[in-house]
Design an enzyme around this catalytic site. Structure first.
Site, mmCIF file in Angstrom:
data_model
loop_
_atom_site.group_PDB
_atom_site.id
_atom_site.type_symbol
_atom_site.label_atom_id
_atom_site.label_comp_id
_atom_site.label_asym_id
_atom_site.label_seq_id
_atom_site.Cartn_x
_atom_site.Cartn_y
_atom_site.Cartn_z
ATOM 1 N N ASP A 404 -12.105 1.068 -4.926
ATOM 2 C CA ASP A 404 -11.160 2.159 -5.234
ATOM 3 C C ASP A 404 -11.204 2.584 -6.700
ATOM 4 O O ASP A 404 -11.029 3.773 -7.004
ATOM 5 C CB ASP A 404 -9.719 1.721 -4.928
ATOM 6 C CG ASP A 404 -9.510 1.441 -3.466
ATOM 7 O OD1 ASP A 404 -10.346 1.872 -2.651
ATOM 8 O OD2 ASP A 404 -8.515 0.763 -3.137
HETATM 9 P P1 NAP Z 1 -10.965 -2.816 -3.767
HETATM 10 O O1 NAP Z 1 -10.850 -1.342 -3.826
HETATM 11 O O2 NAP Z 1 -9.971 -3.574 -3.006
HETATM 12 O O3 NAP Z 1 -12.438 -3.125 -3.216
HETATM 13 C C1 NAP Z 1 -12.936 -4.416 -3.174
HETATM 14 C C2 NAP Z 1 -14.314 -4.360 -2.527
HETATM 15 O O4 NAP Z 1 -14.883 -5.657 -2.692
HETATM 16 C C3 NAP Z 1 -14.265 -4.072 -1.048
HETATM 17 O O5 NAP Z 1 -14.735 -2.772 -0.780
HETATM 18 C C4 NAP Z 1 -15.156 -5.168 -0.405
HETATM 19 O O6 NAP Z 1 -16.174 -4.543 0.375
HETATM 20 C C5 NAP Z 1 -15.756 -5.882 -1.614
HETATM 21 N N1 NAP Z 1 -15.834 -7.326 -1.451
HETATM 22 C C6 NAP Z 1 -14.918 -8.155 -0.905
HETATM 23 N N2 NAP Z 1 -15.358 -9.420 -0.928
HETATM 24 C C7 NAP Z 1 -16.571 -9.395 -1.503
HETATM 25 C C8 NAP Z 1 -17.532 -10.392 -1.805
HETATM 26 N N3 NAP Z 1 -17.345 -11.687 -1.511
HETATM 27 N N4 NAP Z 1 -18.687 -10.014 -2.423
HETATM 28 C C9 NAP Z 1 -18.913 -8.711 -2.703
HETATM 29 N N5 NAP Z 1 -18.029 -7.725 -2.445
HETATM 30 C C10 NAP Z 1 -16.877 -8.069 -1.839
HETATM 31 O O7 NAP Z 1 -11.011 -3.463 -5.218
HETATM 32 P P2 NAP Z 1 -10.876 -2.800 -6.660
HETATM 33 O O8 NAP Z 1 -11.886 -1.742 -6.859
HETATM 34 O O9 NAP Z 1 -10.803 -3.946 -7.610
HETATM 35 O O10 NAP Z 1 -9.486 -2.047 -6.631
HETATM 36 C C11 NAP Z 1 -8.269 -2.727 -6.604
HETATM 37 C C12 NAP Z 1 -7.337 -2.026 -5.645
HETATM 38 O O11 NAP Z 1 -6.188 -2.855 -5.472
HETATM 39 C C13 NAP Z 1 -6.869 -0.681 -6.153
HETATM 40 O O12 NAP Z 1 -6.740 0.230 -5.096
HETATM 41 C C14 NAP Z 1 -5.500 -1.005 -6.730
HETATM 42 O O13 NAP Z 1 -4.641 0.112 -6.724
HETATM 43 C C15 NAP Z 1 -5.034 -2.087 -5.767
HETATM 44 N N6 NAP Z 1 -3.988 -2.945 -6.325
HETATM 45 C C16 NAP Z 1 -4.215 -3.606 -7.469
HETATM 46 C C17 NAP Z 1 -3.216 -4.369 -8.024
HETATM 47 C C18 NAP Z 1 -3.419 -5.065 -9.346
HETATM 48 O O14 NAP Z 1 -2.437 -5.437 -9.960
HETATM 49 N N7 NAP Z 1 -4.638 -5.272 -9.775
HETATM 50 C C19 NAP Z 1 -1.995 -4.485 -7.382
HETATM 51 C C20 NAP Z 1 -1.809 -3.819 -6.165
HETATM 52 C C21 NAP Z 1 -2.817 -3.051 -5.662
HETATM 53 P P3 NAP Z 1 -16.915 -5.380 1.529
HETATM 54 O O15 NAP Z 1 -15.855 -5.855 2.451
HETATM 55 O O16 NAP Z 1 -17.871 -4.420 2.150
HETATM 56 O O17 NAP Z 1 -17.616 -6.506 0.855
#
Ligand code: NAP
Length: 483
Positions: A404
Site C-alpha cells: 500500500d
Molecule cells: P501492506 O500493504 O500490508 O503489504 C504487505 C505485503 O507484504 C503484502 O502485499 C504481502 O504480499 C507481502 N508479504 C507478506 N508476507 C511476506 C513475506 N513473508 N515475504 C514477502 N512478502 C510478504 O504493507 P505496507 O506496504 O507496509 O503498508 C502498511 C499498511 O498497513 C498500510 O496500508 C497502512 O495504512 C496500514 N497500517 C499501518 C499501521 C502502522 O502503524 N504502521 C497501522 C494500521 C494500518 P504477499 O501475500 O503476496 O506476499
C-alpha cells in the site's frame, strides 16, 4: 495522622518520576535516542512505584494494622507482574508486538477500573465531584480493558472476522446510554443523600457490566487490520482513566503518568490517521478496504516475474538503489539478510538508502525498529518527506514486503480507499523490483498498479528466501571475477 515520611520527600519523588516520564518520551521521538528513552521512562515508572510505597507510610493510624499485609500483597503482585512482563517481553516476536501492546494496554485500563471499583464499593469517594470522576475513570478503564482484549483476539487471529449485525451502531449507542444513565443515577441518588453508596452494589455491578460490554461491542465490528489505530485510541483511554483515578487517590505520579500516556496515545492516533489520510471516525465506523471499485482489469500492463539472482545482479551493477521495506519484511524476519545484501552492494560501490513510510508495517516505527535490529546505520534511513524526490534520479527501487505504501492509486484514484495517503514514489525510479510471495493484497485490500508498470518486475518468494538468493548470486559474481 501517622507520618513517618515527610511530605516533601514524597512530592520530590513524584516530581522526579514525572520528569523522567517526559524526558523519556522526548527521547523516544527519534530512533537514535529511542532505546535510551525507553530505559529513562522505565526508571521513571520504578520511581513512581517506589513513591506509591512511600504513601503507605503516610496513613491514618486506623489503617496501620493492615499495612504489612497490604505491603506484602503489593510486593507479591509486583514480582508476579514484573516477572510475567519480563518473560513475555523477551520472547515476543516483532510481528506480535501489536498483540502485546494490546494486552498491556488492557491491563492498564483494568487497573484503573479496579482502583475505581475499590473506591466505589468501599464508599470512599469524598463528595459528588470525586464520585463522578471515579465513575468516569471506571467507565473509560473498563471500556479500554474489554476493547483491548477484543483487539488482541483479532490481531492474534482468535477472532477472524469483524462481527457486524444490523443496527449495531444503534444498539451500541443504547448500551452507552444505559451505562451513562446508571452512572448518572448513582451520582444523583448519592448526591440527594437518599441512598449511601454501599447499599447500591448491584448498580455498581451493572455499571461495570455495561461498560465492559460497550468496549466489546464497540471493537467487534472493526476490521482486524485497523486494530493498531484502535489500540492507540484505547491507549489514550487508559491514560485518561489512570489520570482520573490518580485525581481520586490524590496521587500526582498517577495523574501525570496518566496525562502523558493519554496525550501521547491521542497524538499517535491522530498521526496514524493522518498518515493514512483517514479520520478517526472513518476508522471506528467504516469497513475499510471491503468495498473497492478496483478490478484487476482496470489496470493496464502485466506482471513480469524475474529470478531473484538476476535482480540481485542487476542491483550490483546499478549506481543507486532505494529500498522500501514493508510489513512483509517483518513477517519474513528478513532484516538481517537485507542488511547483508546492502553491505555487498555498498562494497561494490552502489549508493544504498532506505525509505521508510510512516505507516509501513502494522505499528508506527516498526520499520525503524526492524532496521535498527539488523544494525542498519541511521544515516542510511530516510523518512518519506526527506527521500521522495530522490526516487526519480535513482536506478532501482527495491520494494520488499511493501504494498500500500507504494500504491500510485493514492495519488490519482479518487475511488481508492487510500486516495490522498502520501506514498513513497517508488514508481518514479528507473527500475523497480517488488519482492512478495504471490498475488496477496496489502492491508487496504486493493490491487497495486505499480506492479504492472513497464519499469517493474516481480520477484516472487518469501522476503528472507529471496534475499538469500540475491546474496548468493552477487557473491558468486565476486568468486567468478577472482577465478
Ligand atoms: P501492506 O500493504 O500490508 O503489504 C504487505 C505485503 O507484504 C503484502 O502485499 C504481502 O504480499 C507481502 N508479504 C507478506 N508476507 C511476506 C513475506 N513473508 N515475504 C514477502 N512478502 C510478504 O504493507 P505496507 O506496504 O507496509 O503498508 C502498511 C499498511 O498497513 C498500510 O496500508 C497502512 O495504512 C496500514 N497500517 C499501518 C499501521 C502502522 O502503524 N504502521 C497501522 C494500521 C494500518 P504477499 O501475500 O503476496 O506476499
Amino acid at each position: 495522622m501517622l507520618t513517618i515520611i515527610p511530605q516533601f520527600i514524597i512530592g520530590a519523588t513524584d516530581l522526579t518520576a514525572a520528569f523522567l516520564f517526559m524526558y523519556g518520551l522526548k527521547r523516544m521521538s527519534s530512533p537514535v535516542t529511542a532505546p535510551s528513552g525507553i530505559m529513562v521512562a522505565g526508571v521513571g515508572m520504578l520511581v513512581a512505584v517506589l513513591a506509591s510505597f512511600l504513601y503507605a507510610f503516610d496513613i491514618g493510624a486506623s489503617a496501620k494494622p493492615h499495612l504489612l499485609v497490604n505491603l506484602g500483597l503489593a510486593i507479591i503482585a509486583l514480582v508476579i507482574g514484573g516477572g510475567v512482563a519480563w518473560w513475555s517481553g523477551k520472547k515476543v516476536a516483532m510481528t506480535s508486538m501489536p498483540q502485546m501492546v494490546a494486552i498491556y494496554n488492557g491491563m492498564g485500563g483494568g487497573a484503573a477500573g479496579a482502583i475505581a471499583a475499590v473506591e466505589l464499593f468501599g464508599n470512599k469517594a469524598d463528595g459528588v465531584t470525586q464520585l463522578a470522576v471515579t465513575l468516569i475513570g471506571a467507565l473509560i478503564g473498563a471500556v479500554s480493558l474489554s476493547g483491548s482484549l477484543i483487539a488482541w483476539a483479532k490481531l492474534d487471529g482468535v477472532i477472524k472476522k469483524p462481527l457486524r449485525i444490523r443496527g449495531q451502531q444503534a444498539f451500541n449507542g443504547l448500551v452507552a446510554i444505559v451505562t451513562l444513565g446508571v452512572g448518572g443515577y448513582i451520582v444523583f441518588v448519592t448526591r440527594s443523600g437518599a441512598t449511601p453508596l454501599i447499599p447500591m452494589p448491584d448498580l455498581i455491578y451493572l455499571f461495570f457490566g455495561c461498560a465492559l460490554a460497550f468496549g466489546v461491542l464497540m471493537t467487534l465490528p472493526i476490521g482486524g487490520a485497523d486494530m493498531p489505530v484502535v489500540i492507540s485510541i484505547y491507549n489514550a483511554f487508559t491514560g485518561l482513566a489512570v489520570g482520573l483515578e490518580g485525581f481520586v487517590l490524590q496521587n500526582p505520579a498517577l495523574m501525570i503518568a496518566g496525562m502523558v500516556v493519554g496525550a501521547a496515545g491521542m497524538l499517535l492516533t491522530l498521526l496514524m490517521a493522518k498518515a493514512m489520510n483517514r479520520s478517526v471516525n472513518n476508522i471506528l465506523f467504516t469497513n475499510f478496504g471491503v468495498a473497492t471499485k478496483h478490478k484487476q482489469g482496470d489496470i493496464k500492463g502485466s506482471l513480469k516475474p524475474v529470478e531473484a539472482g538476476d535482480a540481485g545482479i542487476f542491483m550490483r551493477y546499478a549506481s543507486s538503489v532505494i529500498i522500501v521495506p514493508g510489513y512483509g519484511l517483518a513477517v519474513a524476519q528478513g532484516q538481517q539478510k537485507l542488511y547483508e545484501f546492502v553491505k555487498l552492494l555498498q562494497a561494490a560501490g552502489v549508493s544504498v538508502k532506505f525509505a521508510v513510510h510512516p505507516v509501513a508495517g502494522r505499528m508506527p516505527g516498526q520499520m525503524d525498529v526492524l532496521l535498527a535490529e539488523a544494525g542498519v546505520p541511521y544515516d542510511l534511513i530516510f523518512q518519506l518527506e526527506d527521500i521522495n524526490d530522490d526516487f526519480a534520479n535513482t536506478d532501482v527501487a527495491l520494494v520488499i514486503g511493501a504494498n500500500d505504501v507504494v500504491n500510485p492509486a493514492a495519488r490519482t484514484d479518487k475511488a481508492s480507499p487510500i486516495f490522498g495517503m502520501p506514498i513513497l514514489n517508488a514508481d518514479k525510479a528507473k527500475k523497480v523490483y517488488v519482492v512478495k510471495r504471490g498475488q496477496g493484497k496489502g492491508y487496504a485490500g486493493i490491487v497495486n498498479a505499480l506492479f504492472y508498470g513497464d519499469n517493474c518486475n516481480m520477484v516472487y518468494g518469501d522476503a528472507a528466501a529471496v534475499l538469500t538468493k540475491m546474496i548468493e548470486a552477487v557473491r558468486a559474481l565476486g568468486t567468478k571475477a577472482a577465478a
